[in-house]
Design an enzyme around this catalytic site. Structure first.
Site, PDB file in Angstrom:
ATOM      1  N   CYS A   1       0.852  -1.192   0.000  1.00 16.17           N
ATOM      2  CA  CYS A   1       0.000   0.000   0.000  1.00 16.17           C
ATOM      3  C   CYS A   1       0.892   1.247   0.000  1.00 16.17           C
ATOM      4  O   CYS A   1       1.766   1.386   0.854  1.00 16.17           O
ATOM      5  CB  CYS A   1      -0.895  -0.003   1.231  1.00 16.17           C
ATOM      6  SG  CYS A   1      -1.837   1.531   1.458  1.00 16.17           S
TER       7      CYS A   1
ATOM      8  N   CYS B   1      -6.641  -1.583   0.711  1.00 14.61           N
ATOM      9  CA  CYS B   1      -5.759  -1.879   1.831  1.00 14.61           C
ATOM     10  C   CYS B   1      -6.612  -2.168   3.070  1.00 14.61           C
ATOM     11  O   CYS B   1      -7.371  -1.294   3.525  1.00 14.61           O
ATOM     12  CB  CYS B   1      -4.828  -0.696   2.105  1.00 14.61           C
ATOM     13  SG  CYS B   1      -3.775  -0.961   3.559  1.00 14.61           S
TER      14      CYS B   1
ATOM     15  N   CYS C   1       0.427   3.144   3.632  1.00 18.29           N
ATOM     16  CA  CYS C   1       0.874   2.634   4.936  1.00 18.29           C
ATOM     17  C   CYS C   1       1.853   1.467   4.843  1.00 18.29           C
ATOM     18  O   CYS C   1       2.287   0.948   5.875  1.00 18.29           O
ATOM     19  CB  CYS C   1      -0.333   2.223   5.773  1.00 18.29           C
ATOM     20  SG  CYS C   1      -1.147   0.707   5.186  1.00 18.29           S
TER      21      CYS C   1
ATOM     22  N   ASP D   1      21.140  -1.708 -18.131  1.00 20.23           N
ATOM     23  CA  ASP D   1      21.103  -2.839 -17.197  1.00 20.23           C
ATOM     24  C   ASP D   1      20.171  -3.910 -17.758  1.00 20.23           C
ATOM     25  O   ASP D   1      18.971  -3.689 -17.916  1.00 20.23           O
ATOM     26  CB  ASP D   1      20.600  -2.347 -15.840  1.00 20.23           C
ATOM     27  CG  ASP D   1      20.577  -3.438 -14.786  1.00 20.23           C
ATOM     28  OD1 ASP D   1      20.879  -4.604 -15.117  1.00 20.23           O
ATOM     29  OD2 ASP D   1      20.250  -3.121 -13.632  1.00 20.23           O
TER      30      ASP D   1
ATOM     31  N   CYS E   1      -5.331   0.555   6.175  1.00 15.65           N
ATOM     32  CA  CYS E   1      -5.632   1.999   6.224  1.00 15.65           C
ATOM     33  C   CYS E   1      -6.832   2.369   5.367  1.00 15.65           C
ATOM     34  O   CYS E   1      -7.209   3.544   5.284  1.00 15.65           O
ATOM     35  CB  CYS E   1      -4.412   2.815   5.792  1.00 15.65           C
ATOM     36  SG  CYS E   1      -4.038   2.721   4.035  1.00 15.65           S
TER      37      CYS E   1
END
Length: 449
Positions: free
Chosen positions: A206, A228, A209, A356, A231
């Protein structure tokens, strides 16, 4: 327009005409020249336009193309950077290339790291936000770094409307003052389940949170109807929604948006998101569903994005790949192929690809249907890396070969008996391949530099 701007425009357009008409190039250099002469030239060139900026990790080019097709159903002329040159100099060139004064709307693909610079140079009317995934770590960093770059540009344009992929939680972390339109998937048959994204996916926590995100429905990666439990952060209500996915094939998808049926001639769940974003823009501009359906029916191919080419009676499809999530979606799409096929992979690691190459190890090569694949041929400047990745994925030894040069790669493909070929390629490898095919007469010339 100031004398300085007039001089910049004159020099930019003069160089564009020479490069375009004689050398079949010129997608960025004229803009670079004009911008150097006058840093305000883009603001002057775009002054009378409604400007829609399309940005995000995956899907920018196709979404921009689809939006352009849709708005051409309503407007006689729509300006767009169809060459894919999506930084300041390329976008400046796009305006310099416009000979007519009739086009008053511009649909512009913008590189994520260039959103702020573009918004300093012009005033957008709207942003279309597709998604954010880990991509080119040397340029963008992690996903929140990429969002920070995009958000910095948006903050310069509080008057612009945001047309947001609501299924991407990262876009909804901060309450920006802009007006917002949300699009996403809402399949009631799959809703109200308690799901988790795969552990190896970006953004599984999340953003408020840091609790593990839950989903009522997942489409792919971290996209879906998230919430979530800690929260109570959750997906906002949708303004435009995919209500049904009917059929997915490698070169076609059929689906419903707001109960209207559509078909696009390109495969993959991820491309339905691109079509949904384009539908949302079209609807905001009062383009009817029937007109949007007509726009989707055009079979104009976007270079390197499931572009189909006739190669000596073989059907060759070029697919751009550049990050784990996008490649995983391509692999999923290939699993819908019903006929045997040859698979090629060209891996480069230049600046435009991302230097990369470790991202190939985060992709699900093991899920490829090797029983159905007649041969895997690897190539590109980093052919050793991609060849090793296929070995580790379990590709049968007698089905895996490599070709260090692009000429030998193409020769090897043409010598195979399989009629259907898929070539996955990073950006510069895709451009190199297309140039070879242009030189050999298999593709009509497209301006790129």
């Amino acid at each position: 327009m100031s004398l300085k701007s007039k001089l910049a425009v004159f020099c930019g357009r003069w160089s564009y005409q020479i490069l375009h008409n004689i050398f079949h190039r010129g997608s960025s250099l004229p803009g670079k020249l004009a911008y150097r002469l006058d840093p305000n030239v883009l603001k002057e060139l775009s002054r009378d336009y409604q400007v829609i900026l399309v940005t995000g990790t995956n899907g920018k080019t196709l979404t921009t193309s689809l939006i352009t097709k849709i708005l051409q159903e309503k407007y006689d002329e729509v300006l767009t950077n169809s060459t894919g040159s999506n930084m300041v100099q390329g976008i400046t060139t796009t305006f310099l290339s416009q000979s007519s004064s009739n086009a008053k709307i511009a649909i512009l693909e913008v590189d994520e790291a260039n959103v702020e610079a573009i918004c300093q140079a012009m005033t957008p009317s709207a942003f279309v936000l597709t998604n954010i995934f880990r991509d080119q770590m040397d340029r963008y960093g992690e996903i929140y770094t990429t969002w920070k770059k995009i958000r910095a540009g948006i903050k310069l344009a509080p008057q612009a409307k945001l047309i947001i992929n609501a299924d991407a939680a990262i876009f909804n972390v901060e309450d920006l003052p802009n007006s917002k339109i949300y699009y996403g998937f809402q399949n009631k048959e799959q809703a109200k389940e308690d799901l988790r994204a795969d552990f190896n996916v970006d953004g599984v926590l999340c953003p408020k949170c840091q609790h593990i995100m839950h989903y009522r429905m997942l489409t792919y990666a971290n996209l879906g109807d998230y919430f979530c439990p800690n929260c109570h952060f959750q997906r906002p209500n949708l303004d435009y929604q995919v209500t049904q996915v009917d059929e997915l094939m490698p070169n076609q998808s059929s689906f419903s948006i707001d109960r209207n049926d559509f078909i696009i001639n390109i495969g993959g769940m991820y491309n339905i998101y691109n079509a949904l974003a384009a539908y949302a823009v079209g609807s905001e501009f009062a383009v009817s569903p029937n007109q949007i359906k007509e726009a989707f029916s055009y079979n104009e191919q976007v270079f390197g994005r499931q572009e189909v080419i006739n190669l000596q009676q073989k059907q060759l499809t070029i697919i751009l790949v550049k990050n784990p999530v996008g490649l995983n979606q391509v692999i999923t799409t290939l699993n819908f192929e019903k006929e045997p096929y040859l698979l090629g992979f060209l891996l480069n690691a230049n600046y435009a690809d991302g230097i990369d190459t470790s991202w190939i190890w985060d992709s699900n090569f093991e899920e490829l249907p090797f029983d159905q694949i007649s041969q895997v041929i690897t190539g590109g400047e980093r052919w050793q890396d991609i060849n090793l990745r296929f070995q580790i994925a379990g590709t049968p030894e007698n089905k895996l070969s490599n070709q260090a040069s692009l000429d030998s790669f193409l020769q090897a493909i043409q010598q195979q008996s399989t009629d259907k070929i898929y070539i996955l390629a990073t950006y510069t490898a895709m451009l190199q391949l297309r140039k070879k095919l242009i030189d050999q007469g298999y593709i009509k010339q497209k301006m790129l530099d």
